[in-house]
Design a protein around this motif. Sequence first.
Motif, PDB file in Angstrom:
ATOM      1  N   CYS A  13       0.807  -1.228   0.000  1.00 31.01           N
ATOM      2  CA  CYS A  13       0.000   0.000   0.000  1.00 31.01           C
ATOM      3  C   CYS A  13       0.836   1.272   0.000  1.00 31.01           C
ATOM      4  O   CYS A  13       0.355   2.338   0.420  1.00 31.01           O
ATOM      5  N   ASP A  14       2.067   1.184  -0.472  1.00 24.52           N
ATOM      6  CA  ASP A  14       2.898   2.382  -0.576  1.00 24.52           C
ATOM      7  C   ASP A  14       2.174   3.458  -1.377  1.00 24.52           C
ATOM      8  O   ASP A  14       1.654   3.194  -2.466  1.00 24.52           O
ATOM      9  N   GLY A  15       2.133   4.661  -0.830  1.00 18.40           N
ATOM     10  CA  GLY A  15       1.529   5.787  -1.525  1.00 18.40           C
ATOM     11  C   GLY A  15       0.039   5.920  -1.346  1.00 18.40           C
ATOM     12  O   GLY A  15      -0.538   6.940  -1.726  1.00 18.40           O
ATOM     13  N   ARG A  16      -0.615   4.931  -0.759  1.00 11.78           N
ATOM     14  CA  ARG A  16      -2.067   4.991  -0.602  1.00 11.78           C
ATOM     15  C   ARG A  16      -2.429   5.658   0.719  1.00 11.78           C
ATOM     16  O   ARG A  16      -1.711   5.547   1.724  1.00 11.78           O
ATOM     17  N   VAL A  17      -3.566   6.341   0.711  1.00  9.00           N
ATOM     18  CA  VAL A  17      -4.116   6.956   1.921  1.00  9.00           C
ATOM     19  C   VAL A  17      -5.400   6.212   2.264  1.00  9.00           C
ATOM     20  O   VAL A  17      -6.309   6.101   1.434  1.00  9.00           O
ATOM     21  N   VAL A  18      -5.457   5.720   3.487  1.00  9.55           N
ATOM     22  CA  VAL A  18      -6.534   4.837   3.915  1.00  9.55           C
ATOM     23  C   VAL A  18      -7.249   5.417   5.122  1.00  9.55           C
ATOM     24  O   VAL A  18      -6.607   5.854   6.086  1.00  9.55           O
ATOM     25  N   VAL A  19      -8.563   5.419   5.070  1.00 14.02           N
ATOM     26  CA  VAL A  19      -9.396   5.810   6.205  1.00 14.02           C
ATOM     27  C   VAL A  19     -10.018   4.545   6.791  1.00 14.02           C
ATOM     28  O   VAL A  19     -10.578   3.731   6.062  1.00 14.02           O
ATOM     29  N   VAL A  20      -9.899   4.382   8.100  1.00 10.53           N
ATOM     30  CA  VAL A  20     -10.525   3.256   8.794  1.00 10.53           C
ATOM     31  C   VAL A  20     -11.414   3.802   9.892  1.00 10.53           C
ATOM     32  O   VAL A  20     -10.937   4.525  10.771  1.00 10.53           O
ATOM     33  N   THR A  21     -12.701   3.487   9.857  1.00  8.46           N
ATOM     34  CA  THR A  21     -13.604   3.940  10.912  1.00  8.46           C
ATOM     35  C   THR A  21     -13.650   2.902  12.028  1.00  8.46           C
ATOM     36  O   THR A  21     -13.416   1.712  11.811  1.00  8.46           O
ATOM     37  N   GLY A  22     -13.927   3.366  13.230  1.00  4.30           N
ATOM     38  CA  GLY A  22     -13.941   2.476  14.381  1.00  4.30           C
ATOM     39  C   GLY A  22     -12.592   1.826  14.598  1.00  4.30           C
ATOM     40  O   GLY A  22     -12.499   0.649  14.967  1.00  4.30           O
ATOM     41  N   ALA A  98      -4.555  16.174   5.464  1.00  5.73           N
ATOM     42  CA  ALA A  98      -3.333  15.606   6.033  1.00  5.73           C
ATOM     43  C   ALA A  98      -2.408  15.035   4.969  1.00  5.73           C
ATOM     44  O   ALA A  98      -1.180  15.180   5.052  1.00  5.73           O
ATOM     45  N   PHE A  99      -2.997  14.387   3.956  1.00  5.98           N
ATOM     46  CA  PHE A  99      -2.170  13.619   3.032  1.00  5.98           C
ATOM     47  C   PHE A  99      -2.418  13.931   1.551  1.00  5.98           C
ATOM     48  O   PHE A  99      -1.752  13.366   0.685  1.00  5.98           O
ATOM     49  N   GLY A 100      -3.396  14.792   1.263  1.00  3.90           N
ATOM     50  CA  GLY A 100      -3.604  15.245  -0.100  1.00  3.90           C
ATOM     51  C   GLY A 100      -4.363  14.316  -1.020  1.00  3.90           C
ATOM     52  O   GLY A 100      -4.556  14.624  -2.202  1.00  3.90           O
ATOM     53  N   ARG A 101      -4.855  13.191  -0.501  1.00  2.00           N
ATOM     54  CA  ARG A 101      -5.585  12.254  -1.340  1.00  2.00           C
ATOM     55  C   ARG A 101      -6.359  11.271  -0.465  1.00  2.00           C
ATOM     56  O   ARG A 101      -6.186  11.229   0.753  1.00  2.00           O
ATOM     57  N   LEU A 102      -7.216  10.478  -1.103  1.00  4.41           N
ATOM     58  CA  LEU A 102      -7.933   9.397  -0.424  1.00  4.41           C
ATOM     59  C   LEU A 102      -8.040   8.242  -1.409  1.00  4.41           C
ATOM     60  O   LEU A 102      -8.529   8.412  -2.523  1.00  4.41           O
ATOM     61  N   ASP A 103      -7.559   7.070  -0.985  1.00  2.00           N
ATOM     62  CA  ASP A 103      -7.559   5.917  -1.874  1.00  2.00           C
ATOM     63  C   ASP A 103      -8.455   4.779  -1.391  1.00  2.00           C
ATOM     64  O   ASP A 103      -9.022   4.063  -2.215  1.00  2.00           O
TER      65      ASP A 103
END
Length: 312
Positions: A13-22, A98-103
């Motif tokens: 996952c290099d370069g990816r921006v990940v959102v995790v809820t909970g 924060a990171f300029g993107r969402l993947d």
Amino acid sequence: MTDSPTPAARALCDGRVVVVTGAGRGLGRAHALAFAAEGARVVVNDLGVALDGAGASLSPAEEVVAEIRAGGGEAVAHGGDIATTEGAASLVTAALDAFGRLDTLVNNAGFLRDRMLVNLDEDDWDAVMRVHLKGHFLPLRHAAAHWRAEAKAGRRPDARVVNTSSGAGLLGSVGQGNYSAAKAGILGLTLVAAAELAGYGVQVNAIAPAARTRMTEQAFATTMAAPDAPGAFDTMAPENVSPLVVWLGSAASAGVTGRVFEAEGGRITVMDGWRPGPTADLSARWTPTAAGEATRKLLAVAEPPLPAYGAR
């Protein structure tokens, strides 16, 4: 002449921006740490509520962020209520700021208010529906709007969504009518989102995990218990589920969308879902009696349903 050094293997996952809820505890925490270990920058969302949804604290999210940073990763905490429009929208904004993107979006937040149906209050129904089903829909809706805008601007994303259902959503679970209904709804939402968002470069899948968390270690204490033997494989450790989630959330999962997976211990199962079974077609209107007779015959050759969890 000396040999050139071998390049280090690129993390999944290099370069990816990940959102995790909970992501402050349990499965969400395990997912966040696993994504960070594979090179992702992570937005750790957690409202910090009690098991029944009461209270709020940013501490659980901040602790996971500190753990990721201590390991050399990048992460930020988000304490917004993702079952509100404002909270869900700010979740996407947090990633972009924060990171300029969402993947990748991993919808995981939830809590329990278990009751048998005859004792299940309307408030307990609404609260569980709100955090599980609405708490999946709103982050998905706002992330999808962002990705659609990116696609229309000529920056087609390679985006992923991983939703969290449950065996309770697949089979039902005695004493969990609200939870089972919400988790079944998440499966329907997953199928629709996969179809609607494919054109924007977004893949949407769901998992039905079995693991030891605050929500399961009391309700299924015996099944969820850690092994006594030193070094034995801990089948119900939440970390066992995260590798599949990380893969689904990565670019490596290209072409996989609209699917549901059970994950437990070292086992991964592709769930087939509803498919047509035995059929009778009269090519005319049935009478009630004839419809009943035909249905009896169909049931006699159909696969019997699996029992709901807790059924006797």
